[in-house]
Design an enzyme around this catalytic site. Structure first.
Site, PDB file in Angstrom:
ATOM      1  N   VAL A 143      13.808   3.880  26.412  1.00  0.00           N
ATOM      2  CA  VAL A 143      15.267   3.851  26.351  1.00  0.00           C
ATOM      3  C   VAL A 143      15.608   4.016  24.871  1.00  0.00           C
ATOM      4  O   VAL A 143      14.769   3.710  24.005  1.00  0.00           O
ATOM      5  CB  VAL A 143      15.779   2.495  26.927  1.00  0.00           C
ATOM      6  CG1 VAL A 143      15.054   1.305  26.337  1.00  0.00           C
ATOM      7  CG2 VAL A 143      17.279   2.317  26.747  1.00  0.00           C
ATOM      8  N   VAL A 154       8.325  14.273  24.031  1.00  0.00           N
ATOM      9  CA  VAL A 154       7.544  15.137  23.131  1.00  0.00           C
ATOM     10  C   VAL A 154       6.123  15.279  23.669  1.00  0.00           C
ATOM     11  O   VAL A 154       5.470  14.286  24.014  1.00  0.00           O
ATOM     12  CB  VAL A 154       7.553  14.569  21.701  1.00  0.00           C
ATOM     13  CG1 VAL A 154       6.597  15.343  20.803  1.00  0.00           C
ATOM     14  CG2 VAL A 154       8.976  14.599  21.143  1.00  0.00           C
ATOM     15  N   HIS A 162       3.326  -6.862  21.686  1.00  0.00           N
ATOM     16  CA  HIS A 162       3.225  -6.794  20.227  1.00  0.00           C
ATOM     17  C   HIS A 162       2.094  -5.879  19.761  1.00  0.00           C
ATOM     18  O   HIS A 162       1.591  -6.053  18.656  1.00  0.00           O
ATOM     19  CB  HIS A 162       2.975  -8.199  19.653  1.00  0.00           C
ATOM     20  CG  HIS A 162       4.081  -9.186  19.896  1.00  0.00           C
ATOM     21  ND1 HIS A 162       4.029 -10.486  19.467  1.00  0.00           N
ATOM     22  CD2 HIS A 162       5.278  -9.049  20.515  1.00  0.00           C
ATOM     23  CE1 HIS A 162       5.157 -11.117  19.811  1.00  0.00           C
ATOM     24  NE2 HIS A 162       5.920 -10.262  20.463  1.00  0.00           N
ATOM     25  N   HIS A 178       6.242 -12.889  15.608  1.00  0.00           N
ATOM     26  CA  HIS A 178       6.856 -11.858  16.451  1.00  0.00           C
ATOM     27  C   HIS A 178       7.182 -10.674  15.552  1.00  0.00           C
ATOM     28  O   HIS A 178       7.751 -10.864  14.474  1.00  0.00           O
ATOM     29  CB  HIS A 178       8.117 -12.422  17.108  1.00  0.00           C
ATOM     30  CG  HIS A 178       7.836 -13.686  17.878  1.00  0.00           C
ATOM     31  ND1 HIS A 178       7.814 -13.726  19.245  1.00  0.00           N
ATOM     32  CD2 HIS A 178       7.525 -14.933  17.464  1.00  0.00           C
ATOM     33  CE1 HIS A 178       7.505 -14.955  19.638  1.00  0.00           C
ATOM     34  NE2 HIS A 178       7.323 -15.707  18.576  1.00  0.00           N
ATOM     35  N   PRO A 179       6.857  -9.459  15.964  1.00  0.00           N
ATOM     36  CA  PRO A 179       6.809  -8.370  14.979  1.00  0.00           C
ATOM     37  C   PRO A 179       8.083  -7.557  14.745  1.00  0.00           C
ATOM     38  O   PRO A 179       8.099  -6.700  13.875  1.00  0.00           O
ATOM     39  CB  PRO A 179       5.719  -7.453  15.546  1.00  0.00           C
ATOM     40  CG  PRO A 179       5.814  -7.648  17.023  1.00  0.00           C
ATOM     41  CD  PRO A 179       6.225  -9.095  17.229  1.00  0.00           C
ATOM     42  N   GLN A 180       9.165  -7.797  15.498  1.00  0.00           N
ATOM     43  CA  GLN A 180      10.252  -6.826  15.351  1.00  0.00           C
ATOM     44  C   GLN A 180      10.811  -6.745  13.930  1.00  0.00           C
ATOM     45  O   GLN A 180      11.115  -5.638  13.459  1.00  0.00           O
ATOM     46  CB  GLN A 180      11.379  -7.071  16.359  1.00  0.00           C
ATOM     47  CG  GLN A 180      12.173  -8.339  16.150  1.00  0.00           C
ATOM     48  CD  GLN A 180      13.541  -8.274  16.845  1.00  0.00           C
ATOM     49  OE1 GLN A 180      14.083  -7.200  17.081  1.00  0.00           O
ATOM     50  NE2 GLN A 180      14.100  -9.418  17.184  1.00  0.00           N
TER      51      GLN A 180
HETATM   52  C1  LIG Z   1       8.806  -7.401  26.460  1.00  0.00           C
HETATM   53  C2  LIG Z   1       8.784  -7.492  24.968  1.00  0.00           C
HETATM   54  C3  LIG Z   1       9.301  -8.617  24.330  1.00  0.00           C
HETATM   55  C4  LIG Z   1       9.252  -8.709  22.950  1.00  0.00           C
HETATM   56  N1  LIG Z   1       9.832  -9.775  22.318  1.00  0.00           N
HETATM   57  C5  LIG Z   1       9.893  -9.801  20.956  1.00  0.00           C
HETATM   58  C6  LIG Z   1      10.604 -10.825  20.278  1.00  0.00           C
HETATM   59  O1  LIG Z   1      11.221 -11.701  20.880  1.00  0.00           O
HETATM   60  N2  LIG Z   1      10.613 -10.798  18.919  1.00  0.00           N
HETATM   61  C7  LIG Z   1       9.961  -9.848  18.206  1.00  0.00           C
HETATM   62  O2  LIG Z   1       9.973  -9.908  16.985  1.00  0.00           O
HETATM   63  N3  LIG Z   1       9.280  -8.853  18.832  1.00  0.00           N
HETATM   64  C8  LIG Z   1       9.273  -8.800  20.179  1.00  0.00           C
HETATM   65  N4  LIG Z   1       8.649  -7.765  20.813  1.00  0.00           N
HETATM   66  C9  LIG Z   1       7.972  -6.741  19.995  1.00  0.00           C
HETATM   67  C10 LIG Z   1       8.891  -5.699  19.366  1.00  0.00           C
HETATM   68  O3  LIG Z   1      10.037  -5.493  20.143  1.00  0.00           O
HETATM   69  C11 LIG Z   1       8.103  -4.390  19.215  1.00  0.00           C
HETATM   70  O4  LIG Z   1       6.952  -4.653  18.450  1.00  0.00           O
HETATM   71  C12 LIG Z   1       8.894  -3.306  18.498  1.00  0.00           C
HETATM   72  O5  LIG Z   1      10.130  -3.087  19.133  1.00  0.00           O
HETATM   73  C13 LIG Z   1       8.082  -2.012  18.465  1.00  0.00           C
HETATM   74  O6  LIG Z   1       8.781  -1.030  17.744  1.00  0.00           O
HETATM   75  P1  LIG Z   1       8.229   0.454  17.652  1.00  0.00           P
HETATM   76  O7  LIG Z   1       9.231   1.221  16.859  1.00  0.00           O
HETATM   77  O8  LIG Z   1       6.836   0.418  17.177  1.00  0.00           O
HETATM   78  O9  LIG Z   1       8.200   0.991  19.155  1.00  0.00           O
HETATM   79  P2  LIG Z   1       9.401   1.112  20.213  1.00  0.00           P
HETATM   80  O10 LIG Z   1      10.578   0.331  19.774  1.00  0.00           O
HETATM   81  O11 LIG Z   1       8.837   0.802  21.541  1.00  0.00           O
HETATM   82  O12 LIG Z   1       9.826   2.628  20.149  1.00  0.00           O
HETATM   83  C14 LIG Z   1       9.055   3.705  20.622  1.00  0.00           C
HETATM   84  C15 LIG Z   1      10.011   4.729  21.212  1.00  0.00           C
HETATM   85  O13 LIG Z   1       9.341   5.970  21.380  1.00  0.00           O
HETATM   86  C16 LIG Z   1       9.682   6.517  22.628  1.00  0.00           C
HETATM   87  N5  LIG Z   1       8.594   7.431  23.017  1.00  0.00           N
HETATM   88  C17 LIG Z   1       7.319   7.121  23.317  1.00  0.00           C
HETATM   89  N6  LIG Z   1       6.607   8.234  23.590  1.00  0.00           N
HETATM   90  C18 LIG Z   1       7.459   9.284  23.435  1.00  0.00           C
HETATM   91  C19 LIG Z   1       7.316  10.694  23.554  1.00  0.00           C
HETATM   92  N7  LIG Z   1       6.146  11.257  23.878  1.00  0.00           N
HETATM   93  N8  LIG Z   1       8.406  11.476  23.333  1.00  0.00           N
HETATM   94  C20 LIG Z   1       9.600  10.915  22.993  1.00  0.00           C
HETATM   95  N9  LIG Z   1       9.787   9.589  22.864  1.00  0.00           N
HETATM   96  C21 LIG Z   1       8.724   8.784  23.069  1.00  0.00           C
HETATM   97  C22 LIG Z   1       9.850   5.312  23.516  1.00  0.00           C
HETATM   98  O14 LIG Z   1      10.610   5.616  24.661  1.00  0.00           O
HETATM   99  C23 LIG Z   1      10.535   4.324  22.586  1.00  0.00           C
HETATM  100  O15 LIG Z   1      11.936   4.449  22.602  1.00  0.00           O
HETATM  101  C24 LIG Z   1       8.680  -7.658  22.194  1.00  0.00           C
HETATM  102  C25 LIG Z   1       8.183  -6.523  22.834  1.00  0.00           C
HETATM  103  C26 LIG Z   1       8.240  -6.425  24.213  1.00  0.00           C
HETATM  104  C27 LIG Z   1       7.712  -5.185  24.867  1.00  0.00           C
END
Ligand SMILES: Cc1cc2nc3c(=O)[nH]c(=O)nc-3n(C[C@H](O)[C@H](O)[C@H](O)COP(=O)(O)OP(=O)(O)OC[C@H]3O[C@@H](n4cnc5c(N)ncnc54)[C@H](O)[C@@H]3O)c2cc1C
Ligand SMILES: *[C@@H]1O[C@H](CO)[C@@H](O)[C@H](O)[C@H]1NC(C)=O
Ligand SMILES: *[C@@H]1O[C@H](CO)[C@@H](O)[C@H](O)[C@H]1NC(C)=O
Ligand SMILES: *[C@@H]1O[C@H](CO)[C@@H](O)[C@H](O)[C@H]1NC(C)=O
Ligand SMILES: *[C@@H]1O[C@H](CO)[C@@H](O)[C@H](O)[C@H]1NC(C)=O
Ligand SMILES: *[C@@H]1O[C@H](CO)[C@@H](O)[C@H](O)[C@H]1NC(C)=O
Ligand SMILES: *[C@@H]1O[C@H](CO)[C@@H](O)[C@H](O)[C@H]1NC(C)=O
Ligand SMILES: *[C@@H]1O[C@H](CO)[C@@H](O)[C@H](O)[C@H]1NC(C)=O
Ligand SMILES: *[C@@H]1O[C@H](CO)[C@@H](O)[C@H](O)[C@H]1NC(C)=O
Ligand SMILES: *[C@@H]1O[C@H](CO)[C@@H](O)[C@H](O)[C@H]1NC(C)=O
Length: 636
Positions: free
Chosen positions: A127, A276, A572, A615-617
């Protein structure tokens, strides 16, 4: 694997939709330019930068790069926009879209050899906003020495002091209400927090009384109370802040914080529904490495291409980024040749070194009269009242709830010295006999020192004043649930594409419990909740009886079996595009550039070579902010 109600799924009532404050949901006059982009607005065109994945890091880096009006930036996001939806914006709705294919990739692990063959569902955001649209909104930082450990692996500039400006840049911290802060001992250090950044952070406005014992119980147990974990000391008990708007009490995430206020920029295009499939390589690649000319993507079954004059940036998550690299021929040559993908760069670290955080739950029924959030799930009158409170400005009431009661524990809390020494000795001998890269040998040696040290934590206990777990709750009872979360896993897994078909999910193998230490620690902390934490005043005063796992779990072996069949991923995942020297198994250098390329970077959590406690966000926004500056400087 038993079905987990991770957090609090609540059937949305239609009235909540109309109550959501419109101003918060879309602040700028809604130009819609970017989000009505169609594939034909992008197909065959060339942008300065292509960002693959419009998630947490992706939107952050794209918005920063588009601050320079001479750059053009396109973001390609596989998921849909889902703007202004209560399921995403209302904190208490956390969990309501998990398992829903309109929001979640529905990734699953391969059967887990060391967990009885369990197939684990891995909820990850598909999303706009990625997992920042789905996460539980806890906002914290890990211990100072953990970032210094990352720098020690060959990554200059990624230590605590180098990161501090980028820790602060994303955040706009708002103080809690003073009376509420006093009741809950909500303490903070303004000097270490960000003020003026796009992500709104504060403390939750609603905490049920069942969570009140967190700090007093820790004091009774002789643990430290941490005034603000953002200062770099985390071991002990503290109240977590959260990524929530302090006025409207809605989720603050990469979409409404970074993107919406800037969506009118004519040099920033976000295309949703664009999956992609691969990076396209320029034929003029030189000895300096391969140059990406652009990417291909699929929308509604049709393949399109778009060009990049400067860089291709992968922000597709710890699952998606290694997947796109492998589909582009970047990865282990022998692995890719077996599935008919021509190798472009032989880089065996891609998709390896995967590290997860996992958790189990132990729940208790509380005595009658103790306030919990359980009635919200069964009492429609109460829910309607709470919706009205949430819809007012400022928003109040329980729908703004996120978990905040945290206790980080070290080895010495769980084991006496004799047991601890034996555990570490067997850990050392088990990892020494495991096939590891040079980088893994180095990082695990650092990790062993880390878990030995007095200021490091091996587990987190997160308390929630509501029933959570695989069992069925009594609708007339209130509960308190302890989530026990493994912080320093030694198991290492992998994720690799199974075929050349870009739409196939990767084979995701977290390899849970492949190192015995992980199971011993996670089962011991669950047992500790029963034998010690729940028996400590004030918890002891409010608890009536154990709900789950209950009396059938007795021996240490029972606890191990219980954890193996009742754990889940915290989402995470790190390590799958590790930032380490190439000779040590790394995928990107300290400038986030993929080895063997001139213009491909990875900017998301996958670059972190080692798991952190916490928590990694907040760290992901930090990676993206620092990454944006690295990219801007490299392209001056
Ligand atoms: C259920 C859950 C609860 C969590 N709770 C917490 C919390 O309370 N506190 C905290 O600090 N962290 C929390 N986290 C962890 C944190 O949210 C994540 O580590 C962080 O959002 C990851 O960021 P990112 O940019 O690496 O990936 P993401 O934010 O997942 O972004 C990746 C994006 O790439 C898109 N994508 C993937 N493949 C493709 C493709 N081939 N083509 C086009 N688009 C693509 C995906 O759709 C997505 O939108 C939680 C994670 C989850 C799953
Ligand atoms: C895992 O996901 C599948 C399909 O989405 C679903 O049918 C199943 O119930 C889920 N299992 C658990 C344990 O949540
Ligand atoms: C930061 O929060 C304060 C309220 O605490 C608010 O007035 C201000 O506008 C916010 N700043 C940004 C940049 O969002
Ligand atoms: C409140 O927090 C402070 C640290 O910020 C700590 O010193 C104190 O012991 C805490 N009080 C209680 C009752 O937990
Ligand atoms: C190689 O090709 C790419 C795109 O096709 C172009 O942007 C780049 O400038 C070229 N590099 C050289 C050294 O010619
Ligand atoms: C893709 O197909 C869906 C359903 O047919 C449609 O609603 C949507 O507009 C299409 N998207 C694009 C970008 O064409
Ligand atoms: C792989 O390379 C060979 C030889 O160059 C070529 O014939 C083949 O089409 C390529 N395959 C793919 C899937 O690109
Ligand atoms: C439901 O909530 C309302 C409003 O708080 C309360 O008056 C009522 O007693 C509750 N009903 C039950 C069965 O607890
Ligand atoms: C340490 O703990 C173990 C297991 O709980 C116990 O058997 C042993 O007696 C303890 N040793 C000491 C020295 O307390
Ligand atoms: C060890 O790992 C390397 C790199 O992943 C691999 O090439 C090798 O086959 C492995 N060896 C064993 C014994 O598994």
């Amino acid at each position: 694997m038993v079905v987990f109600t991770h957090f609090v799924p609540l059937a949305i009532t239609s009235s909540l939709l109309t109550l959501l404050p419109v101003a918060q949901a879309s602040s700028a006059s809604f130009e819609r330019r970017s989000l009505t982009a169609t594939p034909s607005d992008v197909n065959g065109k060339t942008f300065s930068y292509i960002v693959v994945g419009g998630g947490t890091a992706g939107l952050t880096v794209a918005v920063r790069l588009s601050e320079d009006a001479t750059n053009t930036v396109v973001v390609l996001e596989a998921g849909d926009a889902h703007l202004n939806e209560p399921q995403i914006l209302v904190p208490f709705e956390v969990g309501s879209v998990y398992g829903n294919p309109d929001y979640d990739w529905l990734y699953q692990s391969v059967p887990q050899t060391h967990a009885g063959g369990a197939v684990v569902n891995l909820t990850r955001g598909k999303v706009l906003g990625g997992s920042s649209a789905l996460n539980a909104m806890l906002w914290d930082r890990s211990a100072e020495f953990e970032y210094n450990n990352i720098a020690q692996l060959g990554n200059s500039g990624w230590d605590w002091s180098g990161l501090l400006p980028y820790f602060k840049k994303p955040e706009n911290f708002t103080h809690p209400d003073p009376a509420f802060a006093q009741k809950w001992n909500l303490t903070f250090d303004d000097a270490t927090r960000g003020h003026g950044g796009p992500i709104q952070t504060t403390f939750p406005n609603a905490i049920p009384d069942a969570e009140l014992p967190t700090e007093p119980a820790a004091l009774s147990l002789g643990l430290n109370i941490i005034s603000d974990p953002m200062s770099g000391t985390t071991k002990g008990a503290w109240r977590s802040s959260c990524s929530i708007d302090p006025v409207h009490r809605t989720r603050s995430y990469s979409v409404n914080a970074y993107f919406t206020p800037n969506q009118g920029r004519s040099n920033l295009v976000v295309l949703t529904g664009a999956h992609v499939t691969k990076i396209n390589w320029a034929s003029n690649s030189t000895s300096a490495g391969l140059t990406a000319s652009g990417v291909s993507f699929i929308t509604n079954g049709t393949t399109y291409t778009v060009g990049a004059s400067r860089e291709v940036i992968l922000s597709a998550s710890s699952i998606g980024s290694p997947q796109v690299l492998e589909l582009s021929g970047v990865g282990s040559k022998s692995l890719l040749s077996k599935i008919g993908i021509n190798s472009t760069i032989d880089l065996p670290g891609v998709g390896e070194n995967m590290q997860e955080h996992i958790y189990s739950t132990v729940s208790y029924a509380v005595k009658s009269g103790v306030e919990t959030l359980d009635p919200l799930l069964s009492n429609q009158t109460l829910l309607a009242q709470q919706e009205a409170l949430f819809g007012a400005t400022p928003a109040t009431g329980d729908l703004g709830y996120t978990a905040s009661g945290i206790t980080f524990l070290g080895l010495s809390t769980l084991f006496n010295n004799t047991v601890s020494d034996a555990l570490l000795a067997s850990l050392n001998s088990q990892i020494a006999s495991t096939n590891r890269t040079k980088g893994q040998v180095q990082q695990q040696s650092i990790q062993v020192q880390t878990v030995r040290s007095a200021d490091s934590s091996v587990v987190e206990v997160l308390v929630e004043g509501i029933h959570i777990g695989p069992d069925t709750a009594d609708p007339n009872t209130g509960y308190v649930t302890f989530l026990t979360l493994l912080q320093q896993p030694f198991s290492r897994g992998s994720t690799h594409v199974p075929s050349a078909n870009a739409l196939d999910h990767p084979n995701i193998d977290p390899n849970y419990f492949s190192i015995d230490f992980d199971l011993t620690v996670l089962s011991t902390v669950a047992k500790y909740v029963r034998t010690t934490l729940s028996k400590t005043v004030p918890y002891a005063n409010i608890i009536a009886e154990e709900q789950f796992p209950g009396s059938s779990v007795k021996t240490d072996d029972d606890w191990k079996a219980y954890v193996k069949s009742n754990f889940n991923s915290q989402g995470h995942t790190t390590g799958t595009c590790s930032m380490m020297p190439q000779a040590k198994g790394g995928v990107v250098d300290a400038n986030l550039k993929v080895y063997g390329t001139t213009n491909v970077r990875v900017v998301d959590l996958s670059i972190m070579p080692q798991q952190f406690s916490g928590h990694p966000q907040a760290l992901v926004y930090t990676i993206a902010e620092k990454g944006a500056d690295i990219i801007k400087n490299a392209n001056k």
